[in-house]
Design a protein around this motif. Structure first.
Motif, PDB file in Angstrom:
ATOM      1  N   GLU A  73       0.993  -1.177  -0.038  1.00 24.30           N
ATOM      2  CA  GLU A  73      -0.060   0.157  -0.094  1.00 24.30           C
ATOM      3  C   GLU A  73       1.028   1.311   0.179  1.00 24.30           C
ATOM      4  O   GLU A  73       0.486   2.354  -0.483  1.00 24.30           O
ATOM      5  N   ALA A  74       2.146   1.228   0.545  1.00 25.78           N
ATOM      6  CA  ALA A  74       2.961   2.369   0.403  1.00 25.78           C
ATOM      7  C   ALA A  74       3.320   2.593  -0.850  1.00 25.78           C
ATOM      8  O   ALA A  74       3.398   3.901  -1.290  1.00 25.78           O
ATOM      9  N   GLU A  75       3.815   1.765  -1.616  1.00 27.93           N
ATOM     10  CA  GLU A  75       3.881   1.799  -3.173  1.00 27.93           C
ATOM     11  C   GLU A  75       2.741   2.133  -3.849  1.00 27.93           C
ATOM     12  O   GLU A  75       2.775   3.261  -4.758  1.00 27.93           O
ATOM     13  N   GLU A 125      -4.410  -4.462   1.292  1.00 30.82           N
ATOM     14  CA  GLU A 125      -3.586  -5.283   2.469  1.00 30.82           C
ATOM     15  C   GLU A 125      -4.450  -5.294   3.539  1.00 30.82           C
ATOM     16  O   GLU A 125      -4.295  -6.526   4.427  1.00 30.82           O
ATOM     17  N   ALA A 126      -5.692  -4.642   3.791  1.00 28.85           N
ATOM     18  CA  ALA A 126      -6.318  -4.739   5.059  1.00 28.85           C
ATOM     19  C   ALA A 126      -7.871  -4.701   4.661  1.00 28.85           C
ATOM     20  O   ALA A 126      -8.820  -4.150   5.282  1.00 28.85           O
ATOM     21  N   TYR A 127      -8.129  -5.295   3.468  1.00 32.01           N
ATOM     22  CA  TYR A 127      -9.575  -5.138   2.893  1.00 32.01           C
ATOM     23  C   TYR A 127     -10.703  -5.807   3.776  1.00 32.01           C
ATOM     24  O   TYR A 127     -10.532  -7.162   4.133  1.00 32.01           O
ATOM     25  N   ALA A 128     -11.718  -5.074   4.286  1.00 32.52           N
ATOM     26  CA  ALA A 128     -12.681  -5.615   4.895  1.00 32.52           C
ATOM     27  C   ALA A 128     -12.344  -6.491   6.153  1.00 32.52           C
ATOM     28  O   ALA A 128     -12.964  -7.556   6.289  1.00 32.52           O
ATOM     29  N   ILE A 188      -5.897   4.173   8.425  1.00 31.90           N
ATOM     30  CA  ILE A 188      -5.085   3.654   7.799  1.00 31.90           C
ATOM     31  C   ILE A 188      -4.561   4.021   6.261  1.00 31.90           C
ATOM     32  O   ILE A 188      -5.501   4.738   5.971  1.00 31.90           O
ATOM     33  N   GLU A 189      -3.483   3.603   6.290  1.00 31.44           N
ATOM     34  CA  GLU A 189      -2.936   4.046   4.712  1.00 31.44           C
ATOM     35  C   GLU A 189      -3.714   3.749   3.562  1.00 31.44           C
ATOM     36  O   GLU A 189      -4.253   2.540   3.690  1.00 31.44           O
ATOM     37  N   ASN A 190      -4.292   4.448   2.826  1.00 24.72           N
ATOM     38  CA  ASN A 190      -4.846   4.347   1.820  1.00 24.72           C
ATOM     39  C   ASN A 190      -4.735   4.922   0.489  1.00 24.72           C
ATOM     40  O   ASN A 190      -4.766   6.060   0.484  1.00 24.72           O
ATOM     41  N   PHE A 191      -4.317   4.349  -0.701  1.00 25.02           N
ATOM     42  CA  PHE A 191      -4.106   5.253  -1.934  1.00 25.02           C
ATOM     43  C   PHE A 191      -5.307   5.972  -2.407  1.00 25.02           C
ATOM     44  O   PHE A 191      -5.036   7.292  -2.963  1.00 25.02           O
ATOM     45  N   TYR A 192      -6.386   5.727  -1.971  1.00 25.20           N
ATOM     46  CA  TYR A 192      -7.497   6.423  -2.653  1.00 25.20           C
ATOM     47  C   TYR A 192      -7.400   7.904  -1.738  1.00 25.20           C
ATOM     48  O   TYR A 192      -7.765   8.984  -2.384  1.00 25.20           O
TER      49      TYR A 192
END
Length: 354
Positions: free
Chosen positions: A78-80, A119-122, A141-145
């Protein structure tokens, strides 16, 4: 005049949006590394969103009044995902900034805004109450959206354009080589079942089988994108977008099977991932492509089983609230059965499934 730039015009969302814009008389450009050349009157723009110089060159003679960002890239972490996908938006809007012509930017994200990234979906502990509503706060939480949204907000403040964010559920529509493509994936799986006599087995969870759900037809997403980008009361807001109805998979699964005239097997108490189910079918599909003269012999170019498993394996029922759009005047509606059936008919007519 209205000039649209569709970023990601070769994908499910972008291609349907481009067709809709063109049908309504917009001058429409389609930006991609490998531009879509199948849509009549779509003006191709070849550019790499990760390369500022490439964007400046590709957009040198393009002056869009409306920009629709429907493209993203999936990375290992997710960081990438955050680094790459925020950079794409930042580079694009920076390349357009000196032109001072952009009036509105629309960004398409999705329900991972509420449910968490890959990575942490649902996962338990982060799940929101359903139906999902636009005012739900960001997850911690980190999220590219979120990173993509922030790039749009920052550029809007700098350049003075209005914006809209669009959060579809699973998008149903045609695209080849698309990373998230449930409708075509299920069509391919059903075609394999018909060819081999295997039962059309529901791959997901009890919560998805029995619970309420919804999906987003790519055509209704296109309608909302255009509506929000041209309607004053819809400016500078985020919107959910689905077909406007709910269903249960334990009903719809058998309807899909009926269309293909195959036997369906429902949820039997065990999650049976579709990715594993079709993992060894690459050679079978090549044989089917030859037998039925199909245009795409590579199974992994059509099916994205990993993402269908992600959606259908969720531990909660998932549906979205559409009240916000309705109150502001967006009243489009789409029958979900027709979303799938229209897609299946199109795939068959274009010789992508037998």
């Amino acid at each position: 005049m209205r000039y649209a730039l569709v970023v990601g015009a070769s994908g499910i969302t972008g291609s349907n949006l481009a067709e809709k814009l063109i049908s309504e008389g917009w001058t429409t450009y389609g930006l991609a590394r490998n531009p879509n050349t199948e849509i009549s009157n779509l003006l191709p723009v070849a550019a790499d969103l990760l390369n500022a110089e490439s964007l400046q060159k590709g957009l040198a003679d393009v002056n869009p009044t409306h920009v629709y960002i429907t493209s993203w890239m999936r990375k290992e972490t997710e960081a990438e995902n955050i680094r790459v996908n925020s950079l794409m938006v930042r580079n694009l809007l920076a390349a357009l900034s000196p032109k001072k012509v952009v009036r509105h930017v629309a960004l398409v994200t999705g329900l991972k805004h509420y449910l968490g990234p890959f990575e942490a979906y649902a996962k338990a502990g982060t799940l929101p109450e359903t139906p999902l509503r636009e005012e739900h706060p960001r997850l911690d939480i980190e999220n590219f959206y979120y990173a993509q949204e922030d790039e749009v907000y920052s550029a809007a403040e700098r350049d003075g354009f209005t914006w809209s964010i669009h959060r579809p559920h699973t998008v149903i529509g045609k695209a080849i080589g698309n990373a998230m493509n449930m409708g075509t994936t299920l069509a391919v799986y059903a075609s394999i079942c018909k060819e081999t006599g295997r039962p059309f087995q529901f791959p997901g969870s009890s919560a998805q089988w029995n619970g309420l759900s919804d999906v987003t037809d790519a055509r209704i997403l296109a309608e909302q994108l255009i509506w929000a980008s041209t309607t004053e009361v819809a400016q500078n807001q985020a919107f959910n977008i689905t077909n406007g109805e709910v269903f249960r998979w334990k009903w719809l699964w058998f309807k899909l099977a009926e269309w293909f005239q195959i036997d369906a097997a429902g949820f039997d108490g065990t999650i049976r991932p579709l990715e594993a189910e079709i993992a060894g079918d690459e050679q079978l599909w090549r044989g089917m492509a030859k037998k039925y003269q199909l245009k795409e012999p590579e199974l992994n170019r059509l099916a994205s089983a990993w993402h269908t498993d992600l959606d259908l394996g969720r531990p909660i029922e998932v549906m979205t609230d559409m009240s916000k759009s309705r109150k502001l005047g967006f009243t489009a509606y789409q029958d979900t059965r027709d979303s799938f059936f229209d897609l299946f008919q199109k795939l068959r007519a274009e010789q992508l499934i037998p």
